[in-house]
Design an enzyme around this catalytic site. Structure first.
Site: not given
Ligand code: MV4
Length: 444
Positions: A116, A165, A201, A237, A290, A292, A339
């Site tokens: 990432k 996560g 951040k 999701k 992603n 895919r 879903r």
């Molecule tokens: C973040 C964020 C807040 N700030 N990045 C969660 C998994 C990964 N794909 C990225 N994620 C997040 N990144 C920053 N800088 C909050 C999340 C996040 C989240 C993102 C998308 C959908 C659901 C989420 C649930 C919790 C945290």
């Protein structure tokens, strides 16, 4: 054009790929684990090969088993679906070495997008907005403290090889940073065999918005608008829609222009999703790619009229985007996907078992992508997705009305499902108003 494609997946996505192949006149090979012998993807493919026991590590994730099946059946290409081997650069590499076309980006791009902080650096370089954060992997606690002091707390420590996560920690102050950094590294090392982390951040209560792209092998990129995926629980999701209620025409056009340039610059090919977070001021920040086809691709198909899986196959066969989508991309109407999972309604734990009764809804504006059937079994080895219910309408309101009607007529007996939860969400005033963020479900 390909003569025969092996589908290295199971369930609804394996069926979805079979549909695209049948439409193109391409023969199909299904692979299956011993638990999936009676599955619909086995039934509807032209050929089927058992590749191992129920556990996916010894079947759908077993690279030599999948490649052997491909060689025995003499296929030209492999479609990996989502999950399993779909973003495994080693698998893409082995396909290439075996002279089998992997339907996805190159092994190099898959590897780069899987790390990432590398994807972040590449996309920043190519002109996409990113959140303030570390330049790359954090080398020491001192560096973490320095970066965090500069960008300001709260910060988020994220696993380089992350997803779902895991290996992620919100850090509110310098005092707790050393401990949380070590925890994130430890968790990342255990989950991904890669303890690398980087820092961004932290955005509180963001919207999750992702853009769908198609890129051919001749340097052309098309952006097929965005999906809003903010309704999630524990990084799973639950509801996705297109377009996002929060994206204006101007923001969509601006982001699409930047994406076309950025993806052409990095040499991205095939279908892909570029994930962004939207902050409370409506700004989008790149977070991940992603590489895919995704679970939620049907909402984009319904608002663009473009078959994304067909697009993937034609791109892999060397076709140009100008042949695949000769009239370009035009979005019309609104689509929402629920879903439907096999899960306990209160505990949210998986609820595998036999489906003893099933009614799939239909009617105008309704699409159901599923591999479920009466007497079919949802095995405990796989994810708990039973079906995707997708509604299309001229407006968001019409899509919601059709979705409610279809949920009422969706019957699954013998297992618990998330149907009632979806009905509750679709009644919620914030959902109806399009006031969404990633904390929506925890407030409900
Ligand atoms: C973040 C964020 C807040 N700030 N990045 C969660 C998994 C990964 N794909 C990225 N994620 C997040 N990144 C920053 N800088 C909050 C999340 C996040 C989240 C993102 C998308 C959908 C659901 C989420 C649930 C919790 C945290």
């Amino acid at each position: 054009m390909f003569n025969k494609i092996l589908i290295a997946n199971r369930g609804e996505i394996a069926l979805r790929v079979i549909c695209a192949c049948k439409d193109l006149g391409i023969k199909t090979v299904a692979v299956y684990s011993e638990a999936d012998r009676n599955s619909l993807h086995v039934r509807f493919a032209d050929e089927a090969i058992c590749i191992g026991p129920a556990k996916s590590a010894r079947s759908y994730l077993d690279i030599p088993a999948v490649i052997s099946a491909a060689e025995i059946t003499n296929v030209d290409a492999i479609h990996p679906g989502y999950g399993f081997l779909s973003e495994n650069p080693n698998f893409a590499e082995v396909c290439k070495e075996s002279g089998i076309k992997f339907i996805g980006p190159t092994p190099e791009l898959t590897r780069q997008m899987g790390l990432k902080q590398e994807a972040r650096a590449a996309m920043k370089q190519a002109g996409l907005p990113i959140l303030p954060g570390s330049e790359g992997v954090i080398a020491s606690t001192e560096e973490a403290l320095e970066v965090s002091a500069k960008i300001g707390y709260p910060v988020l420590v994220k696993a380089s090889a992350g997803g779902g996560g895991r290996g992620m920690r919100v850090v509110e102050s310098a005092e707790v940073l050393p401990d949380l950094l070590a925890q994130a590294q430890q968790e990342a090392g255990a989950a991904f065999s890669n303890a690398d982390v980087y820092i961004e951040k932290y955005v509180d209560k963001p919207r999750h918005i992702e853009f769908q792209v198609l890129a051919d092998e001749h340097g052309n990129v098309e952006v097929l608008g965005e999906r809003e995926c903010s309704i999630q629980r524990r990084h799973q999701k639950l509801i996705e829609e297109a377009p996002s209620p929060a994206v204006t025409e101007a923001l969509r056009a601006d982001t699409a222009a930047k994406l076309k340039k950025a993806l052409a610059k990095v040499g991205y090919t095939n279908a892909g999703t570029v994930e962004f977070l939207m902050d409370e001021n409506g700004n989008l920040y790149f977070i991940e790619v992603n590489a895919r086809i995704q679970v939620e691709h049907p909402v984009t198909e319904l608002v663009t009229g473009i078959d994304l899986v067909r697009g993937q196959i034609l791109i892999a066969a060397g076709h140009k985007l100008s042949e695949i989508i000769p009239h370009g991309v035009e979005m019309r109407g609104h689509a929402i996907e629920c879903r439907i999972n096999a899960e306990h309604p209160e505990k949210f734990t998986p609820s595998p078992g036999r489906i003893t009764g099933l009614n799939l809804p239909g009617g105008i504006g309704i699409r159901v992508d599923t591999a479920a059937y009466t007497d079919g079994v949802i095995p405990p080895y796989s994810d708990s997705l039973v079906a995707k219910l997708i509604a299309y309408g001229g407006t968001r309101g019409e899509a919601i009305a059709r979705l409610r009607r279809a949920l009422e007529m969706f019957v699954v007996e013998g297992i618990y499902t998330s149907i009632a939860l979806h009905q509750k969400i679709l009644q919620h005033p914030d959902f109806v108003a399009g006031r969404l963020d990633t904390h929506f479900l925890s407030r409900m």
